[in-house]
Design an enzyme around this catalytic site. Structure first.
Site, PDB file in Angstrom:
ATOM      1  N   LYS A  13       0.822  -1.220   0.000  1.00 13.52           N
ATOM      2  CA  LYS A  13       0.000   0.000   0.000  1.00 13.52           C
ATOM      3  C   LYS A  13       0.850   1.260   0.000  1.00 13.52           C
ATOM      4  CE  LYS A  13      -2.400  -0.863   3.555  1.00 13.52           C
ATOM      5  NZ  LYS A  13      -1.990  -0.502   4.671  1.00 13.52           N
ATOM      6  N   ARG A  86      -8.579   2.493  10.571  1.00 15.44           N
ATOM      7  CA  ARG A  86      -8.287   1.108  10.908  1.00 15.44           C
ATOM      8  C   ARG A  86      -9.345   0.536  11.835  1.00 15.44           C
ATOM      9  NH1 ARG A  86      -2.472   1.844   9.939  1.00 15.44           N
ATOM     10  NH2 ARG A  86      -1.299  -0.088  10.100  1.00 15.44           N
ATOM     11  N   ARG A 125      11.124  -6.774   3.979  1.00 15.04           N
ATOM     12  CA  ARG A 125      10.934  -5.330   3.754  1.00 15.04           C
ATOM     13  C   ARG A 125      12.024  -4.519   4.454  1.00 15.04           C
ATOM     14  NH1 ARG A 125       5.311  -2.197   4.675  1.00 15.04           N
ATOM     15  NH2 ARG A 125       5.624  -2.508   6.902  1.00 15.04           N
ATOM     16  N   ARG A 158      12.019  -2.264  10.065  1.00 13.97           N
ATOM     17  CA  ARG A 158      11.188  -1.691  11.123  1.00 13.97           C
ATOM     18  C   ARG A 158      11.037  -2.692  12.253  1.00 13.97           C
ATOM     19  NH1 ARG A 158       5.906   0.423   7.992  1.00 13.97           N
ATOM     20  NH2 ARG A 158       4.994  -0.420   9.889  1.00 13.97           N
ATOM     21  N   ARG A 169       0.083  -7.785  13.891  1.00 11.75           N
ATOM     22  CA  ARG A 169      -0.506  -6.726  13.058  1.00 11.75           C
ATOM     23  C   ARG A 169      -1.490  -7.308  12.051  1.00 11.75           C
ATOM     24  NH1 ARG A 169       4.583  -4.573  10.615  1.00 11.75           N
ATOM     25  NH2 ARG A 169       3.318  -3.088   9.491  1.00 11.75           N
TER      26      ARG A 169
HETATM   27  P1  AMP Z   1       1.663   1.371   9.208  1.00 11.17           P
HETATM   28  O1  AMP Z   1       2.903   2.030   8.690  1.00 11.17           O
HETATM   29  O2  AMP Z   1       0.419   1.860   8.518  1.00 11.17           O
HETATM   30  O3  AMP Z   1       1.769  -0.124   9.230  1.00 11.17           O
HETATM   31  O4  AMP Z   1       1.508   1.848  10.740  1.00 11.17           O
HETATM   32  C1  AMP Z   1       2.494   1.562  11.690  1.00 11.17           C
HETATM   33  C2  AMP Z   1       1.904   1.628  13.098  1.00 11.17           C
HETATM   34  O5  AMP Z   1       1.402   2.957  13.336  1.00 11.17           O
HETATM   35  C3  AMP Z   1       0.719   0.726  13.346  1.00 11.17           C
HETATM   36  O6  AMP Z   1       1.104  -0.612  13.663  1.00 11.17           O
HETATM   37  C4  AMP Z   1       0.032   1.426  14.518  1.00 11.17           C
HETATM   38  O7  AMP Z   1       0.761   1.231  15.723  1.00 11.17           O
HETATM   39  C5  AMP Z   1       0.216   2.890  14.130  1.00 11.17           C
HETATM   40  N1  AMP Z   1      -0.921   3.361  13.319  1.00 11.17           N
HETATM   41  C6  AMP Z   1      -0.869   3.820  12.028  1.00 11.17           C
HETATM   42  N2  AMP Z   1      -2.101   4.162  11.601  1.00 11.17           N
HETATM   43  C7  AMP Z   1      -2.944   3.914  12.619  1.00 11.17           C
HETATM   44  C8  AMP Z   1      -4.348   4.045  12.791  1.00 11.17           C
HETATM   45  N3  AMP Z   1      -5.150   4.493  11.812  1.00 11.17           N
HETATM   46  N4  AMP Z   1      -4.885   3.682  13.997  1.00 11.17           N
HETATM   47  C9  AMP Z   1      -4.110   3.237  15.001  1.00 11.17           C
HETATM   48  N5  AMP Z   1      -2.778   3.066  14.893  1.00 11.17           N
HETATM   49  C10 AMP Z   1      -2.187   3.403  13.725  1.00 11.17           C
END
Ligand code: AMP
Length: 219
Positions: A13, A86, A125, A158, A169
């Protein structure tokens, strides 16, 4: 156009979001990237978010909603949301902000990917510490090992891409994604893309899925 991207971690994404935002001239709002930038700059929000992020848990809804509402205020000519909403609470909060502006969502692009593929992709990744672009040691390596092609930043794994956290996740995603997809499907907003294909093919399918919403830019 105002678009939400939904899909499991590992669906590509982030990469597609950058390409689509460039292609359609949209403001990209990627909540994970915004949080990581706050963590890097050691802001109060970053310190609050980091404890959840490191464990692969969700940051509380009120914190995320406030952050996205601020970001949307600067997105006057269309946006692409990556990583938000989310939860249903976040989806409802987003609707409220957009209804108040009389600017409803145009589409929700859903990236489909089996869990096994997501786990395999996330293990390889690597993410640029500076600009957050991501690569894959196997499928999409950088030109120079460990260095971002675009900004020359250092590529890292990461903390939340480690195996056990990836599974958490993905589990969290599966718990909430169906409800979110149904929420948007009920309004006829959902457009599906097979995210298991190559990056180029996924991009082509995503562009095609949104093409009818494209408005010519006004000079
Ligand atoms: P991502 O890069 O989108 O995988 O986000 C990394 C981390 O940021 C996630 O595992 C959450 O801890 C936090 N995070 C990002 N977006 C959200 C969201 N919409 N709601 C809650 N936590 C978020």
């Amino acid at each position: 156009m105002r678009v939400v991207l939904l899909g499991p971690p590992g669906a590509g994404k982030g990469t597609q979001a950058h390409r689509l935002a460039d292609r359609f001239h949209l403001t990209l709002i990627a909540t994970g990237d915004i949080f990581r930038s706050h963590v890097q700059h050691d802001t109060e929000l970053g310190r609050e978010a980091q404890k959840y992020m490191d464990e692969g848990e969700l940051v509380p809804d009120d914190v995320v909603v406030r952050m996205v509402t601020d970001a949307l205020a600067d997105a006057k000519d269309g946006f692409l949301l990556d990583g938000f909403p989310r939860t249903l609470v976040q989806a409802e909060a987003l609707d409220k902000v957009l209804n108040d502006r009389n600017e409803p969502l145009s589409a929700v692009l859903v990236f489909d990917l089996p869990d096994e593929t997501a786990v395999k992709r996330l293990a390889g990744r690597r993410t640029c510490r500076r600009c957050q672009r991501s690569y894959n040691v196997e499928y999409n390596p950088p030109r120079l090992d460990g260095i971002c092609d675009v900004c020359g930043g250092i590529l890292i794994q990461r903390v939340d891409d480690e195996d056990e956290k990836v599974r958490r996740r993905l589990g969290l995603f599966r718990e909430t994604s169906q409800g979110l997809t149904e929420y948007y499907a009920a309004r006829g907003l959902v457009r599906q893309v097979d995210a298991g294909a190559s990056q180029a093919d996924v991009n082509e399918a995503a562009v095609a899925a949104l093409a009818d919403l494209d408005e010519p830019t006004q000079e």
